[in-house]
Design a protein around this motif. Sequence first.
Motif, PDB file in Angstrom:
ATOM      1  N   PRO A  61       0.679  -1.674  -0.122  1.00 22.97           N
ATOM      2  CA  PRO A  61      -0.446  -0.413   0.201  1.00 22.97           C
ATOM      3  C   PRO A  61       0.919   1.387  -0.068  1.00 22.97           C
ATOM      4  O   PRO A  61       1.679   1.099   0.901  1.00 22.97           O
ATOM      5  N   ALA A  62       0.106   2.465  -0.361  1.00 23.73           N
ATOM      6  CA  ALA A  62       0.959   3.501  -0.456  1.00 23.73           C
ATOM      7  C   ALA A  62       0.947   4.332   0.830  1.00 23.73           C
ATOM      8  O   ALA A  62       2.074   4.981   0.885  1.00 23.73           O
ATOM      9  N   SER A  63       0.507   3.772   1.512  1.00 25.18           N
ATOM     10  CA  SER A  63       0.990   4.651   3.018  1.00 25.18           C
ATOM     11  C   SER A  63       1.761   3.834   4.053  1.00 25.18           C
ATOM     12  O   SER A  63       2.509   4.404   4.966  1.00 25.18           O
ATOM     13  N   ALA A  64       2.893   2.812   3.332  1.00 27.86           N
ATOM     14  CA  ALA A  64       3.730   1.971   3.856  1.00 27.86           C
ATOM     15  C   ALA A  64       4.327   2.480   3.227  1.00 27.86           C
ATOM     16  O   ALA A  64       5.761   2.153   3.125  1.00 27.86           O
ATOM     17  N   GLY A  67      18.064   4.456   7.905  1.00 28.88           N
ATOM     18  CA  GLY A  67      16.687   4.213   8.678  1.00 28.88           C
ATOM     19  C   GLY A  67      16.038   2.718   7.854  1.00 28.88           C
ATOM     20  O   GLY A  67      15.113   2.381   8.429  1.00 28.88           O
ATOM     21  N   VAL A  68      16.161   2.396   7.069  1.00 23.97           N
ATOM     22  CA  VAL A  68      15.807   1.256   6.094  1.00 23.97           C
ATOM     23  C   VAL A  68      16.437   0.357   5.866  1.00 23.97           C
ATOM     24  O   VAL A  68      17.795   1.248   5.021  1.00 23.97           O
ATOM     25  N   PRO A  69      16.402  -0.746   5.836  1.00 28.70           N
ATOM     26  CA  PRO A  69      17.080  -1.801   5.832  1.00 28.70           C
ATOM     27  C   PRO A  69      17.333  -2.122   3.947  1.00 28.70           C
ATOM     28  O   PRO A  69      16.456  -1.878   3.416  1.00 28.70           O
ATOM     29  N   TRP A  91      10.052   0.933   1.429  1.00 26.61           N
ATOM     30  CA  TRP A  91       9.275  -0.129   2.707  1.00 26.61           C
ATOM     31  C   TRP A  91       9.440   0.242   4.029  1.00 26.61           C
ATOM     32  O   TRP A  91      10.489  -0.593   4.500  1.00 26.61           O
ATOM     33  N   SER A  92       8.823   1.164   4.447  1.00 25.48           N
ATOM     34  CA  SER A  92       9.580   1.647   6.347  1.00 25.48           C
ATOM     35  C   SER A  92       9.021   0.679   6.897  1.00 25.48           C
ATOM     36  O   SER A  92       8.139  -0.256   7.045  1.00 25.48           O
ATOM     37  N   GLU A  93      10.000   0.069   8.606  1.00 22.79           N
ATOM     38  CA  GLU A  93       9.574  -0.906   9.306  1.00 22.79           C
ATOM     39  C   GLU A  93       8.724  -0.692   9.713  1.00 22.79           C
ATOM     40  O   GLU A  93       8.472  -1.425  10.544  1.00 22.79           O
ATOM     41  N   LYS A  94       8.119   0.748  10.028  1.00 24.24           N
ATOM     42  CA  LYS A  94       7.486   1.247  10.880  1.00 24.24           C
ATOM     43  C   LYS A  94       5.480   0.674  10.895  1.00 24.24           C
ATOM     44  O   LYS A  94       5.278   0.519  10.958  1.00 24.24           O
ATOM     45  N   THR A 118      12.857  -5.279  -6.040  1.00 24.77           N
ATOM     46  CA  THR A 118      13.853  -5.847  -5.678  1.00 24.77           C
ATOM     47  C   THR A 118      13.653  -6.176  -4.037  1.00 24.77           C
ATOM     48  O   THR A 118      14.379  -6.902  -3.682  1.00 24.77           O
ATOM     49  N   ILE A 119      12.455  -5.433  -3.676  1.00 25.87           N
ATOM     50  CA  ILE A 119      12.348  -5.217  -2.303  1.00 25.87           C
ATOM     51  C   ILE A 119      11.366  -6.929  -1.620  1.00 25.87           C
ATOM     52  O   ILE A 119      10.793  -7.090  -2.354  1.00 25.87           O
ATOM     53  N   THR A 120      12.165  -6.953  -0.419  1.00 26.95           N
ATOM     54  CA  THR A 120      11.566  -8.047   0.435  1.00 26.95           C
ATOM     55  C   THR A 120      11.769  -7.899   1.464  1.00 26.95           C
ATOM     56  O   THR A 120      11.969  -7.463   2.185  1.00 26.95           O
ATOM     57  N   PRO A 121      10.370  -8.933   1.919  1.00 26.98           N
ATOM     58  CA  PRO A 121      10.330  -9.445   3.385  1.00 26.98           C
ATOM     59  C   PRO A 121      10.894  -9.246   4.211  1.00 26.98           C
ATOM     60  O   PRO A 121      11.143  -8.882   5.189  1.00 26.98           O
ATOM     61  N   GLN A 122      12.028 -10.372   3.670  1.00 21.48           N
ATOM     62  CA  GLN A 122      13.171 -10.626   4.511  1.00 21.48           C
ATOM     63  C   GLN A 122      13.963 -10.666   3.772  1.00 21.48           C
ATOM     64  O   GLN A 122      14.246 -10.528   3.144  1.00 21.48           O
ATOM     65  N   ALA A 123      15.069 -10.494   4.483  1.00 23.59           N
ATOM     66  CA  ALA A 123      16.369 -10.275   4.245  1.00 23.59           C
ATOM     67  C   ALA A 123      17.345 -11.537   3.632  1.00 23.59           C
ATOM     68  O   ALA A 123      16.344 -12.317   4.470  1.00 23.59           O
TER      69      ALA A 123
END
Length: 634
Positions: free
Chosen positions: A68-71, A103-105, A129-132, A280-285
């Motif tokens: 979502p755009a909010s994240a 601030g973002v991994p 994708w912000s961690e918050k 390229t963004i992934t949920p886990q490292a």
Amino acid sequence: MSAHRRVQSDPTLTCVVRPRGEGSFDALLLRHAEGGSASVVERRRVAAEAIGSWLSASNPATRLVLLPASATICRLYRLPPNLPLDQTRQALMLQAESHLLGGVPPHRTSVGLLPRQEGGAMVGVLLAWSEKSMVEVPPGSGWRVVPEPLALLSIGSSDGEPRLLAFADERDGSIALHLRLGDRMLLRATCETPDAGEDWDRAVRRAVAETVLAAGVDGVETKRLSEQVGSRSTRADGVLAVGLDEARPEFAGIGADDPIGRLLAASAHAAKGDLRELVTITPQAPVEAKPAIQQAIDSAIATITSPSGAIRVAVVAILLAALVPIAAAGVRVAILRAKLPDPEAFEQSMRQSEQQLAVYRELEEQAWPMMKILGDLSNCMPEAIEVDSMVVGHGEPVTIKGTAKPEGAASGADAILEMERRMRATQIFDKITKRWDPPDARGVYEFIISADVARPTSRTRFAEAEDFAAKSLAERRYGPSARPAGAAKDEAGPVVDSPADLPAAPPEVVATAPDGSSGEMAETPLVPPTAAAQAGEGSSSASTTPERGIGRRKPNPEAGASGGGRAVEVPQWSEAVSAVSFTDDEIESLSKAEAQAALGRVSRARQSPGLDDDAKARLKDLFDKLLRRVREAP
């Protein structure tokens, strides 16, 4: 029998899901054909716990989650058009890092360049994708994340006409906007909350107006674009979409009244089209493959840290602590038995060796091997040296007085220096000092050499030319024919017999006891090595055979009066004991040489057989006085 066969993933299938909340997802399954076209295989809403079973049948190779755009954090950067590509990428990375500030991994960040438009500038995009932000992701691995602004960017207009694309979800207040104005491009992800009494359309219109005005667009164009929220919008299931029904490419099987399905299809297009480098963004490292050793270590650590594993380790440690010392002792005993079959005999031999070493150490501290020292001194003397007197006392320096005569081209001084060199080479003598008088008319030097006995028990291997035990003086002067017919060789040295011709008058040698008392004194006549053994049975030193030197040679029983040799006659001093008499005044008036000569006569008298106790006591007292005079005389 059942067998598990791994199902190969289908590279033509793409699954896209979007979280709806309450543990459910909007899902779309697409099949891509050659040429870039795609068709819908299935469009449905699925629960989170059922996604795995739903995908197991088709097993798509590409799995995407719509963010979502909010994240989402979204930024566009205009870059200089004339820079090389690598420098352009470096400039983009610097701007992205300065914005995020760590601030973002990295696995939640995507930075890349957009395809260059004809005549346009280079544009870079930052998506993060912000961690918050807490966004539900389906279980399992292999999922990649596509932000909603990137999905709009993949289907945006490329003809330069100002056309607004927007996707706004009233449930979470997220708004994604994309607008191209000539050579300028706008991309925004934001979150809006309607004011009191304000509907969702008005909140979205206000967000569009703010975005366009911030880009420097005039009021007329801003009003026209914001009005498209009402004229070109589509509403379905709490979602307001602007321009998605007009976007290209078309996806067969998705109607215009399904804005969520169209945005899911746009996400699949972004992952397969020109913008795939940004997906390229992934949920886990990502987990790096560890070496086998590291994996084994990690597995061992995990096992140990578990309660059952800790108990097993404790039991094993207790067993090892109890059994390892016993096993080590047994192995040690086995090795010792293999190397030492008879320990009792070895212990006995070691005890005897220790006792012998103790005796030797005590002897070294209490007494010197006088015959050995005399033998070493004789081997240190060249043939040109003639000794007049020699004093060897325990704990005191050795003093040698004699003459050195020239021999061949060597002078008497050369003979003295050669003697000093040999004494130093033995390492038995130390602190050697010498002095001599000027030579007489014949070139003969009178000299005195003194030296400390540093290592009296040290064994020295003399060269054959210097060892009188190996080659006697007679053999050196007269050749091998000088050896009598009965001569033989013993284990310690080659020659055990003497030639017939012996020097006439032997000098006198005085050896002092450790404590300096006359009762421990012994006198030995110093003769060349060839005559030392023939002192005969009458000499007290003939009872033992030292390793080398004066006393080393054994008497030849065949070399008597008929053997061609001349035996040294030892007189019977028992008849002349009464003739050896000195008063105290006479002793004080003697010179050092006279006192040494008298000391030798008294010493020979003490060795006479048949002495009574009174004679022994008188001779001992006289010996002590003469010895004291020898030490005190100048």
